[in-house]
Scaffold this active site. Sequence first.
Site, PDB file in Angstrom:
ATOM      1  N   GLY A  20      -5.604  -2.748  -5.528  1.00 48.14           N
ATOM      2  CA  GLY A  20      -5.661  -2.085  -4.233  1.00 48.14           C
ATOM      3  C   GLY A  20      -6.746  -2.610  -3.315  1.00 48.14           C
ATOM      4  CG  HIS A  29      10.378  -0.548  -0.281  1.00 51.32           C
ATOM      5  ND1 HIS A  29       9.101  -0.405   0.210  1.00 51.32           N
ATOM      6  CD2 HIS A  29      10.280  -0.455  -1.641  1.00 51.32           C
ATOM      7  CE1 HIS A  29       8.259  -0.232  -0.803  1.00 51.32           C
ATOM      8  NE2 HIS A  29       8.955  -0.254  -1.928  1.00 51.32           N
ATOM      9  N   GLY A  50       0.811  -1.214   0.000  1.00 43.05           N
ATOM     10  CA  GLY A  50       0.000   0.000   0.000  1.00 43.05           C
ATOM     11  C   GLY A  50       0.841   1.259   0.000  1.00 43.05           C
ATOM     12  CB  THR A  51       4.367   1.825  -1.081  1.00 43.10           C
ATOM     13  OG1 THR A  51       4.790   0.586  -0.504  1.00 43.10           O
ATOM     14  CG2 THR A  51       5.429   2.879  -0.870  1.00 43.10           C
TER      15      THR A  51
END
Length: 341
Positions: A309, A153, A82-83
């Site tokens: 998503g 990350h 969900g970055t």
Amino acid sequence: MPAESSKAPDDLPDYLLEDDLSQECKELIATLPAEPGWVANRLHQYQGFWHTTRHMQGVLNCQNHFQAHDSDILLITSPKSGTTWLKALTFALLNRKTYYPNPSPEPTQTDQSHPLLTTNPHVLVPFLELSLYLHKTKPDLSSFSSPRLLSSHLPYVSLPDSVKWSGCKIVYLCRNPKDIFVSLWHFTNNLRLEAKGSNSIEDSFDRFCRGVSLYGPFWDHMLEYHKASLERPDKIMFLRFEELKAEPVRVLKDVAEFIGCGFSREEENGNVVSDILRLCNFENLSNLEVNKNGKLFSGEENKTFFRRGEVGDWKNYLSSEMIQQLDIITQEKLQKHGLKF
């Protein structure tokens, strides 16, 4: 086996290049365990986690040279958790006084056009090791106003010391490993050269379960930040993608309070929260021209960052055996520490 690409190195997208490495980086890579990559040729295990050859330089540059400010805000995720959504939401949240979150692609003349309408979230909130420090030891960060909003990350063990010991805030977002895997499998296949063919879901699943994936093992990535958030709840906020989907208003308000820009009573009584959520929702962002046809500087098409998503898409792809295997790994690695999905 698929034929190797006939493209010359200069024709390759930036994310597939493996040149321009420092001598320090080359010598280090030569000592590290290596596995075939999902997209690039190789993954290298550094400090317990897997990185591409290209990105190893950015990791080292970031570790050696990034100096965190106490006011910095870092958004950290395991890939495909969900970055993009987290970046968009937090950018809109922090900049709501400058750019009102008008969700219309065609704002009126009295509105300031919101940057999210014309710029991909990964450009507005750049990665430390994948962008800013990938080619430079001292990138120019002077254009960032305070608080600086950045992303990564990187696993907790690999964060620069200045991040760990400064007063900067970290918002960490994780996701159900089954959804992470399916999203990662699609994403990496979209980035592979056509001549190399696609990775099969079976082969990719085997590597994912062995921990050999971008910034994997996923369980160690989550667990490190979960433990750190329990030890320092004032510094690290630990979120799940599923709760952001289920209760976006509450989570957005919680994030705002955590990073020091809580909503006023007037904003809560108005439409500011709902406007931010509407501006940043999947349908709106994915249908913007920049995200349908644009590219990042490194060559990835913006549309590859917008697939579905959703929660539970894994049900459409994983066999019962795969589900059982990943559930067992998740239970053994995470559940005893209070992490359930």
